[in-house]
Design a protein around this motif. Structure first.
Motif, PDB file in Angstrom:
ATOM      1  N   THR A  97      50.909  36.332 -99.947  1.00  0.00           N
ATOM      2  CA  THR A  97      51.999  36.512-100.539  1.00  0.00           C
ATOM      3  C   THR A  97      53.155  35.791-100.050  1.00  0.00           C
ATOM      4  OG1 THR A  97      51.399  38.741-101.065  1.00  0.00           O
ATOM      5  CG2 THR A  97      53.889  38.301-101.390  1.00  0.00           C
ATOM      6  N   PRO A  98      53.624  34.440-100.459  1.00  0.00           N
ATOM      7  CA  PRO A  98      54.703  33.497-100.180  1.00  0.00           C
ATOM      8  C   PRO A  98      56.059  34.225-100.118  1.00  0.00           C
ATOM      9  CG  PRO A  98      53.386  32.502-101.766  1.00  0.00           C
ATOM     10  CD  PRO A  98      53.001  33.855-101.728  1.00  0.00           C
ATOM     11  N   LEU A  99      56.912  34.244 -99.070  1.00  0.00           N
ATOM     12  CA  LEU A  99      58.219  34.545 -99.095  1.00  0.00           C
ATOM     13  C   LEU A  99      59.276  33.437 -99.567  1.00  0.00           C
ATOM     14  CD1 LEU A  99      58.104  36.176 -95.461  1.00  0.00           C
ATOM     15  CD2 LEU A  99      57.900  37.400 -97.644  1.00  0.00           C
ATOM     16  N   LYS A 100      60.411  33.951-100.000  1.00  0.00           N
ATOM     17  CA  LYS A 100      61.322  33.159-100.410  1.00  0.00           C
ATOM     18  C   LYS A 100      61.853  32.215 -99.126  1.00  0.00           C
ATOM     19  CE  LYS A 100      61.651  34.331-104.852  1.00  0.00           C
ATOM     20  NZ  LYS A 100      61.389  33.098-106.083  1.00  0.00           N
ATOM     21  N   TYR A 101      62.504  31.065 -99.259  1.00  0.00           N
ATOM     22  CA  TYR A 101      63.057  30.381 -98.318  1.00  0.00           C
ATOM     23  C   TYR A 101      64.167  29.427 -98.842  1.00  0.00           C
ATOM     24  CZ  TYR A 101      60.033  26.532-100.021  1.00  0.00           C
ATOM     25  OH  TYR A 101      59.156  25.799-100.783  1.00  0.00           O
ATOM     26  N   ASN A 102      65.152  29.070 -97.874  1.00  0.00           N
ATOM     27  CA  ASN A 102      66.047  28.106 -98.549  1.00  0.00           C
ATOM     28  C   ASN A 102      65.915  26.578 -97.740  1.00  0.00           C
ATOM     29  OD1 ASN A 102      68.612  27.598-100.035  1.00  0.00           O
ATOM     30  ND2 ASN A 102      69.163  27.016 -98.188  1.00  0.00           N
ATOM     31  N   ILE A 103      66.012  25.474 -98.325  1.00  0.00           N
ATOM     32  CA  ILE A 103      65.642  24.216 -97.602  1.00  0.00           C
ATOM     33  C   ILE A 103      66.751  23.498 -97.747  1.00  0.00           C
ATOM     34  CG2 ILE A 103      64.196  23.441 -99.266  1.00  0.00           C
ATOM     35  CD1 ILE A 103      62.454  22.059 -97.147  1.00  0.00           C
ATOM     36  N   SER A 104      67.430  22.608 -96.771  1.00  0.00           N
ATOM     37  CA  SER A 104      68.356  21.560 -96.873  1.00  0.00           C
ATOM     38  C   SER A 104      68.167  20.435 -95.803  1.00  0.00           C
ATOM     39  CB  SER A 104      69.667  22.389 -96.663  1.00  0.00           C
ATOM     40  OG  SER A 104      69.822  22.970 -95.452  1.00  0.00           O
ATOM     41  N   SER A 105      68.687  19.350 -95.971  1.00  0.00           N
ATOM     42  CA  SER A 105      68.424  18.337 -95.123  1.00  0.00           C
ATOM     43  C   SER A 105      69.813  18.064 -94.824  1.00  0.00           C
ATOM     44  CB  SER A 105      67.902  17.191 -95.587  1.00  0.00           C
ATOM     45  OG  SER A 105      68.280  16.764 -96.698  1.00  0.00           O
ATOM     46  N   ARG A 106      70.148  17.069 -93.654  1.00  0.00           N
ATOM     47  CA  ARG A 106      71.453  16.598 -93.329  1.00  0.00           C
ATOM     48  C   ARG A 106      71.198  15.403 -92.266  1.00  0.00           C
ATOM     49  NH1 ARG A 106      71.595  21.571 -90.738  1.00  0.00           N
ATOM     50  NH2 ARG A 106      73.016  22.194 -92.185  1.00  0.00           N
ATOM     51  N   VAL A 107      71.889  14.338 -92.127  1.00  0.00           N
ATOM     52  CA  VAL A 107      71.830  13.367 -91.147  1.00  0.00           C
ATOM     53  C   VAL A 107      72.703  13.540 -90.074  1.00  0.00           C
ATOM     54  CG1 VAL A 107      71.928  10.668 -90.705  1.00  0.00           C
ATOM     55  CG2 VAL A 107      71.005  11.777 -92.980  1.00  0.00           C
ATOM     56  N   ARG A 108      72.325  13.404 -88.778  1.00  0.00           N
ATOM     57  CA  ARG A 108      73.026  13.651 -87.718  1.00  0.00           C
ATOM     58  C   ARG A 108      72.703  12.533 -86.575  1.00  0.00           C
ATOM     59  NH1 ARG A 108      72.508  18.818 -86.817  1.00  0.00           N
ATOM     60  NH2 ARG A 108      71.030  18.828 -85.131  1.00  0.00           N
ATOM     61  N   HIS A 109      73.641  11.816 -85.992  1.00  0.00           N
ATOM     62  CA  HIS A 109      73.475  10.932 -85.048  1.00  0.00           C
ATOM     63  C   HIS A 109      72.312   9.820 -85.493  1.00  0.00           C
ATOM     64  CE1 HIS A 109      76.072  13.055 -82.672  1.00  0.00           C
ATOM     65  NE2 HIS A 109      75.316  14.402 -82.431  1.00  0.00           N
ATOM     66  N   GLY A 110      72.255   9.583 -86.828  1.00  0.00           N
ATOM     67  CA  GLY A 110      71.247   8.513 -86.961  1.00  0.00           C
ATOM     68  C   GLY A 110      69.847   9.091 -87.447  1.00  0.00           C
ATOM     69  N   ARG A 111      69.750  10.392 -87.421  1.00  0.00           N
ATOM     70  CA  ARG A 111      68.427  11.108 -87.685  1.00  0.00           C
ATOM     71  C   ARG A 111      68.688  12.147 -88.738  1.00  0.00           C
ATOM     72  NH1 ARG A 111      65.697  12.605 -81.807  1.00  0.00           N
ATOM     73  NH2 ARG A 111      65.235  10.361 -81.132  1.00  0.00           N
ATOM     74  N   ARG A 112      67.359  12.202 -89.528  1.00  0.00           N
ATOM     75  CA  ARG A 112      67.487  13.134 -90.501  1.00  0.00           C
ATOM     76  C   ARG A 112      67.026  14.467 -90.128  1.00  0.00           C
ATOM     77  NH1 ARG A 112      64.430  12.689 -96.120  1.00  0.00           N
ATOM     78  NH2 ARG A 112      65.473  14.317 -97.411  1.00  0.00           N
ATOM     79  N   TYR A 113      67.466  15.469 -90.457  1.00  0.00           N
ATOM     80  CA  TYR A 113      66.995  16.812 -90.120  1.00  0.00           C
ATOM     81  C   TYR A 113      66.717  17.560 -91.115  1.00  0.00           C
ATOM     82  CZ  TYR A 113      68.643  15.981 -85.245  1.00  0.00           C
ATOM     83  OH  TYR A 113      68.856  15.322 -84.061  1.00  0.00           O
ATOM     84  N   LEU A 114      65.727  18.461 -91.004  1.00  0.00           N
ATOM     85  CA  LEU A 114      65.303  19.445 -92.460  1.00  0.00           C
ATOM     86  C   LEU A 114      65.617  20.744 -91.924  1.00  0.00           C
ATOM     87  CD1 LEU A 114      64.351  19.164 -95.355  1.00  0.00           C
ATOM     88  CD2 LEU A 114      62.090  19.549 -94.246  1.00  0.00           C
ATOM     89  N   VAL A 115      66.440  21.550 -92.463  1.00  0.00           N
ATOM     90  CA  VAL A 115      66.554  23.122 -92.201  1.00  0.00           C
ATOM     91  C   VAL A 115      65.862  23.951 -93.083  1.00  0.00           C
ATOM     92  CG1 VAL A 115      68.224  24.929 -91.600  1.00  0.00           C
ATOM     93  CG2 VAL A 115      68.873  22.257 -90.967  1.00  0.00           C
ATOM     94  N   ILE A 116      65.046  24.774 -92.553  1.00  0.00           N
ATOM     95  CA  ILE A 116      64.080  25.859 -93.459  1.00  0.00           C
ATOM     96  C   ILE A 116      64.819  27.199 -93.014  1.00  0.00           C
ATOM     97  CG2 ILE A 116      61.956  26.695 -94.282  1.00  0.00           C
ATOM     98  CD1 ILE A 116      60.796  23.961 -93.106  1.00  0.00           C
ATOM     99  N   GLU A 117      65.321  28.038 -93.975  1.00  0.00           N
ATOM    100  CA  GLU A 117      65.783  29.251 -93.552  1.00  0.00           C
ATOM    101  C   GLU A 117      64.932  30.347 -94.720  1.00  0.00           C
ATOM    102  OE1 GLU A 117      70.592  28.846 -92.958  1.00  0.00           O
ATOM    103  OE2 GLU A 117      69.665  28.065 -94.752  1.00  0.00           O
ATOM    104  N   PHE A 118      64.404  31.552 -93.819  1.00  0.00           N
ATOM    105  CA  PHE A 118      63.698  32.236 -94.369  1.00  0.00           C
ATOM    106  C   PHE A 118      63.766  33.756 -93.848  1.00  0.00           C
ATOM    107  CE2 PHE A 118      62.129  29.744 -90.944  1.00  0.00           C
ATOM    108  CZ  PHE A 118      61.912  30.526 -89.784  1.00  0.00           C
ATOM    109  N   PRO A 119      63.565  34.851 -94.483  1.00  0.00           N
ATOM    110  CA  PRO A 119      63.468  36.030 -93.837  1.00  0.00           C
ATOM    111  C   PRO A 119      63.083  36.094 -92.280  1.00  0.00           C
ATOM    112  CG  PRO A 119      62.330  36.177 -95.911  1.00  0.00           C
ATOM    113  CD  PRO A 119      62.515  34.703 -95.544  1.00  0.00           C
ATOM    114  N   GLY A 120      63.724  37.011 -91.585  1.00  0.00           N
ATOM    115  CA  GLY A 120      63.509  37.261 -90.117  1.00  0.00           C
ATOM    116  C   GLY A 120      62.225  38.193 -90.203  1.00  0.00           C
ATOM    117  N   SER A 121      61.626  38.442 -91.102  1.00  0.00           N
ATOM    118  CA  SER A 121      60.265  39.103 -91.193  1.00  0.00           C
ATOM    119  C   SER A 121      58.980  38.060 -91.101  1.00  0.00           C
ATOM    120  CB  SER A 121      60.174  40.200 -92.207  1.00  0.00           C
ATOM    121  OG  SER A 121      60.164  39.346 -93.495  1.00  0.00           O
TER     122      SER A 121
END
Length: 240
Positions: A97-121
């Motif tokens: 049973t997959p949980l919901k998540y939120n995903i976003s990306s940003r560039v910092r100091h010339g590198r691309r970061y991917l942020v995945i946010e999800f329930p604490g469970s």
């Protein structure tokens, strides 16, 4: 009338901007978790299952609702927005049973970061990346790091490829796949170059063939030079 239309358009634009800034939310229909192997560990860990042209990554997460990834140049994006595909977040008690998540990306100091946010469970975060070539390189965090090579592949040859830094443990699983293991707290990054099991034998055979060919060529020229030397000596004696 035109003023009402203008206000409506402005509202739509503002709403679109807000949605784009907040990232994208997992849709109702997504990948099936069954395509991943979920092995729970008591501490944070990351496991890489290398395939022929892709790598499936499974993170075990504890006491967090956020995972930040650095997208290296070695990663070939299967989806331009994230560089990942088939992303799933699940609990260990409900891996189907997959949980919901939120995903976003940003560039910092010339590198691309991917942020995945999800329930604490959540206990597992898994995704797939495409690979180019026979080498996997990644930065590490705290916790156990394991790399499963494709079946029929190996590593450790100085000529064909080795894991760097030196792994803390190397073993085979029940299916015969080679597994390389590090403690992520002791290393900041790793790289594994791998090759087919038959590659060392082929390389050794090639060296033997080249060696034999070299000996034959040297022998041929030695005999040729000897024959020419004898012929010259014969001509010189006859001339006297």
């Amino acid at each position: 009338m035109s003023m009402i239309v203008t206000r409506l358009l402005s509202s739509v634009i503002i709403l679109s901007l807000l949605l784009s800034l907040s990232g994208c939310v997992q849709p109702d229909s997504g990948p099936e978790p069954e395509e991943y192997i979920f092995n729970y560990t008591e501490c944070n860990s990351t496991t890489y299952y290398i395939g022929e042209r892709s790598v499936k990554t499974v993170h075990v997460v504890h006491n967090t609702s956020r995972l930040e990834l650095v997208l290296e140049g070695a990663v070939l994006s299967s989806t331009p927005e994230t560089g990942l595909s088939n992303l799933v977040v699940v609990k260990r008690t409900e891996t189907d049973t997959p949980l919901k998540y939120n995903i976003s990306s940003r560039v910092r100091h010339g590198r691309r970061y991917l942020v995945i946010e999800f329930p604490g469970s959540a206990d597992f975060v898994a995704y797939t990346e495409t690979l180019s070539g026979n080498e996997l390189s990644r930065k590490t965090g705290d916790g156990l790091v394991r790399v499963y090579l494709p079946e029929g592949y190996a590593t450790g040859s100085l000529l064909l490829g080795t894991p760097r830094p030196s792994p803390e443990r190397v073993f085979e699983d029940s299916s015969g796949r080679m597994v390389i293991e590090w403690n992520g707290s002791n290393v900041s990054a790793f790289s594994v170059a791998y090759y087919k099991d038959s590659a060392p034998w082929i390389l050794t055979s090639l060296f033997i063939i080249l060696g034999v060919a070299g000996i034959l060529i040297l022998t041929y020229f030695k005999l040729k030079i000897g024959a020419l030397q004898r012929k010259r000596d014969f001509v010189e004696k006859k001339g006297r």
